[in-house]
Design a protein around this motif. Sequence first.
Motif, PDB file in Angstrom:
ATOM      1  N   ILE A 196       0.850  -1.191   0.000  1.00 10.49           N
ATOM      2  CA  ILE A 196       0.000   0.000   0.000  1.00 10.49           C
ATOM      3  C   ILE A 196       0.884   1.239   0.000  1.00 10.49           C
ATOM      4  O   ILE A 196       1.734   1.403   0.876  1.00 10.49           O
ATOM      5  CB  ILE A 196      -0.938   0.028   1.216  1.00 10.49           C
ATOM      6  CG1 ILE A 196      -1.815  -1.220   1.247  1.00 10.49           C
ATOM      7  CG2 ILE A 196      -1.782   1.309   1.205  1.00 10.49           C
ATOM      8  CD1 ILE A 196      -2.661  -1.352   2.514  1.00 10.49           C
ATOM      9  N   ILE A 197       0.652   2.092  -0.985  1.00  9.18           N
ATOM     10  CA  ILE A 197       1.303   3.401  -1.055  1.00  9.18           C
ATOM     11  C   ILE A 197       0.189   4.426  -0.879  1.00  9.18           C
ATOM     12  O   ILE A 197      -0.826   4.368  -1.571  1.00  9.18           O
ATOM     13  CB  ILE A 197       2.017   3.601  -2.403  1.00  9.18           C
ATOM     14  CG1 ILE A 197       3.094   2.541  -2.602  1.00  9.18           C
ATOM     15  CG2 ILE A 197       2.600   5.013  -2.495  1.00  9.18           C
ATOM     16  CD1 ILE A 197       3.675   2.489  -3.995  1.00  9.18           C
ATOM     17  N   VAL A 198       0.367   5.353   0.057  1.00  8.44           N
ATOM     18  CA  VAL A 198      -0.674   6.325   0.373  1.00  8.44           C
ATOM     19  C   VAL A 198      -0.225   7.715  -0.069  1.00  8.44           C
ATOM     20  O   VAL A 198       0.896   8.130   0.221  1.00  8.44           O
ATOM     21  CB  VAL A 198      -0.990   6.328   1.878  1.00  8.44           C
ATOM     22  CG1 VAL A 198      -2.084   7.334   2.208  1.00  8.44           C
ATOM     23  CG2 VAL A 198      -1.394   4.941   2.346  1.00  8.44           C
ATOM     24  N   VAL A 199      -1.126   8.412  -0.762  1.00 11.81           N
ATOM     25  CA  VAL A 199      -0.891   9.792  -1.169  1.00 11.81           C
ATOM     26  C   VAL A 199      -1.948  10.652  -0.495  1.00 11.81           C
ATOM     27  O   VAL A 199      -3.153  10.433  -0.684  1.00 11.81           O
ATOM     28  CB  VAL A 199      -0.977   9.952  -2.710  1.00 11.81           C
ATOM     29  CG1 VAL A 199      -0.814  11.410  -3.107  1.00 11.81           C
ATOM     30  CG2 VAL A 199       0.052   9.071  -3.399  1.00 11.81           C
ATOM     31  N   ASP A 223      -5.517  13.978   7.232  1.00 14.93           N
ATOM     32  CA  ASP A 223      -5.218  13.390   8.532  1.00 14.93           C
ATOM     33  C   ASP A 223      -3.888  12.647   8.429  1.00 14.93           C
ATOM     34  O   ASP A 223      -3.844  11.481   8.024  1.00 14.93           O
ATOM     35  CB  ASP A 223      -6.351  12.451   8.944  1.00 14.93           C
ATOM     36  CG  ASP A 223      -6.161  11.866  10.338  1.00 14.93           C
ATOM     37  OD1 ASP A 223      -5.002  11.748  10.804  1.00 14.93           O
ATOM     38  OD2 ASP A 223      -7.180  11.517  10.959  1.00 14.93           O
ATOM     39  N   HIS A 224      -2.804  13.317   8.793  1.00 14.82           N
ATOM     40  CA  HIS A 224      -1.459  12.760   8.654  1.00 14.82           C
ATOM     41  C   HIS A 224      -1.303  11.462   9.437  1.00 14.82           C
ATOM     42  O   HIS A 224      -0.688  10.504   8.953  1.00 14.82           O
ATOM     43  CB  HIS A 224      -0.408  13.783   9.097  1.00 14.82           C
ATOM     44  CG  HIS A 224       0.983  13.333   8.852  1.00 14.82           C
ATOM     45  ND1 HIS A 224       1.713  12.602   9.770  1.00 14.82           N
ATOM     46  CD2 HIS A 224       1.787  13.488   7.778  1.00 14.82           C
ATOM     47  CE1 HIS A 224       2.905  12.334   9.274  1.00 14.82           C
ATOM     48  NE2 HIS A 224       2.976  12.854   8.072  1.00 14.82           N
ATOM     49  N   ASP A 225      -1.849  11.394  10.650  1.00 12.38           N
ATOM     50  CA  ASP A 225      -1.706  10.189  11.462  1.00 12.38           C
ATOM     51  C   ASP A 225      -2.377   8.985  10.805  1.00 12.38           C
ATOM     52  O   ASP A 225      -1.815   7.893  10.774  1.00 12.38           O
ATOM     53  CB  ASP A 225      -2.275  10.412  12.861  1.00 12.38           C
ATOM     54  CG  ASP A 225      -1.456  11.400  13.667  1.00 12.38           C
ATOM     55  OD1 ASP A 225      -0.254  11.578  13.364  1.00 12.38           O
ATOM     56  OD2 ASP A 225      -2.019  12.018  14.595  1.00 12.38           O
ATOM     57  N   GLU A 226      -3.590   9.186  10.272  1.00 11.69           N
ATOM     58  CA  GLU A 226      -4.288   8.076   9.643  1.00 11.69           C
ATOM     59  C   GLU A 226      -3.571   7.651   8.351  1.00 11.69           C
ATOM     60  O   GLU A 226      -3.432   6.458   8.071  1.00 11.69           O
ATOM     61  CB  GLU A 226      -5.745   8.426   9.347  1.00 11.69           C
ATOM     62  CG  GLU A 226      -6.542   7.241   8.854  1.00 11.69           C
ATOM     63  CD  GLU A 226      -8.035   7.473   8.784  1.00 11.69           C
ATOM     64  OE1 GLU A 226      -8.711   6.596   8.221  1.00 11.69           O
ATOM     65  OE2 GLU A 226      -8.535   8.500   9.282  1.00 11.69           O
ATOM     66  N   LEU A 227      -3.110   8.631   7.586  1.00 10.29           N
ATOM     67  CA  LEU A 227      -2.381   8.303   6.359  1.00 10.29           C
ATOM     68  C   LEU A 227      -1.114   7.505   6.660  1.00 10.29           C
ATOM     69  O   LEU A 227      -0.824   6.515   5.988  1.00 10.29           O
ATOM     70  CB  LEU A 227      -2.015   9.576   5.584  1.00 10.29           C
ATOM     71  CG  LEU A 227      -3.181  10.376   4.996  1.00 10.29           C
ATOM     72  CD1 LEU A 227      -2.660  11.676   4.388  1.00 10.29           C
ATOM     73  CD2 LEU A 227      -3.945   9.573   3.986  1.00 10.29           C
ATOM     74  N   SER A 228      -0.374   7.906   7.673  1.00 14.12           N
ATOM     75  CA  SER A 228       0.852   7.186   8.047  1.00 14.12           C
ATOM     76  C   SER A 228       0.536   5.766   8.486  1.00 14.12           C
ATOM     77  O   SER A 228       1.253   4.830   8.156  1.00 14.12           O
ATOM     78  CB  SER A 228       1.579   7.922   9.173  1.00 14.12           C
ATOM     79  OG  SER A 228       2.073   9.151   8.718  1.00 14.12           O
ATOM     80  N   ALA A 229      -0.558   5.606   9.227  1.00 14.52           N
ATOM     81  CA  ALA A 229      -0.933   4.277   9.708  1.00 14.52           C
ATOM     82  C   ALA A 229      -1.360   3.361   8.557  1.00 14.52           C
ATOM     83  O   ALA A 229      -1.242   2.144   8.647  1.00 14.52           O
ATOM     84  CB  ALA A 229      -2.061   4.391  10.736  1.00 14.52           C
ATOM     85  N   MET A 230      -1.874   3.951   7.472  1.00 15.89           N
ATOM     86  CA  MET A 230      -2.337   3.155   6.327  1.00 15.89           C
ATOM     87  C   MET A 230      -1.211   2.727   5.397  1.00 15.89           C
ATOM     88  O   MET A 230      -1.359   1.759   4.656  1.00 15.89           O
ATOM     89  CB  MET A 230      -3.376   3.933   5.515  1.00 15.89           C
ATOM     90  CG  MET A 230      -4.717   4.041   6.216  1.00 15.89           C
ATOM     91  SD  MET A 230      -5.993   4.720   5.137  1.00 15.89           S
ATOM     92  CE  MET A 230      -5.649   6.458   5.211  1.00 15.89           C
ATOM     93  N   ALA A 231      -0.103   3.421   5.406  1.00 15.82           N
ATOM     94  CA  ALA A 231       0.992   3.115   4.490  1.00 15.82           C
ATOM     95  C   ALA A 231       1.662   1.804   4.887  1.00 15.82           C
ATOM     96  O   ALA A 231       1.751   1.462   6.060  1.00 15.82           O
ATOM     97  CB  ALA A 231       2.019   4.242   4.472  1.00 15.82           C
TER      98      ALA A 231
END
Length: 171
Positions: free
Chosen positions: A150-153, A160-168
């Motif tokens: 998973i690559i998140v953009v 939401d930086h925290d949620e994006l980081s957790a998804m990567a």
Amino acid sequence: TPTHQPADCDHNIQADIAFLLDVSSTVDDDDIDEDEDLLKYLVNNLWHRPDLRFSLTTFSRYVKLEFALDTFNTPHAIYSAIDNMEDPGDQPHTQTAAGLKLVREQVFTKANGDRDDVPNILLLITDGASDNKNHTLEEVRLTQQAGITIIVVGIGDDFDHDELSAMASNG
């Protein structure tokens, strides 16, 4: 004129690439337009690699598979499909978890063009404001366990930086 190519560039790269695009009302229309341009840019710049396949799924309140990995065999057909996506209207819900589940269970399948012998890559483009963060992170875990990178953009001005980081994939 000679062209410069990075030393680590592999022109024989193979991958099945699924784009998962947030089209909820928490994302501005201008950002969605830019995201569509980003998708077309990526397809254009990666298309010359013969063993890449692309799919697109959108999500807001509902999740929609726009096209599967084996639907199109030219970049222009993909551009047209991106340009002709239906506007979901004002959908305040962001069903990120449902989008991840659909990609894992339906896109990355042989029936939709997935190949067993190549990596599966999911490019998730979102503001990270999912309706249920815990459910989303559980779907992320299941997706990663299925061997999907998973690559998140992050998009928009207020993601939401925290949620994006957790998804990567790299957390």
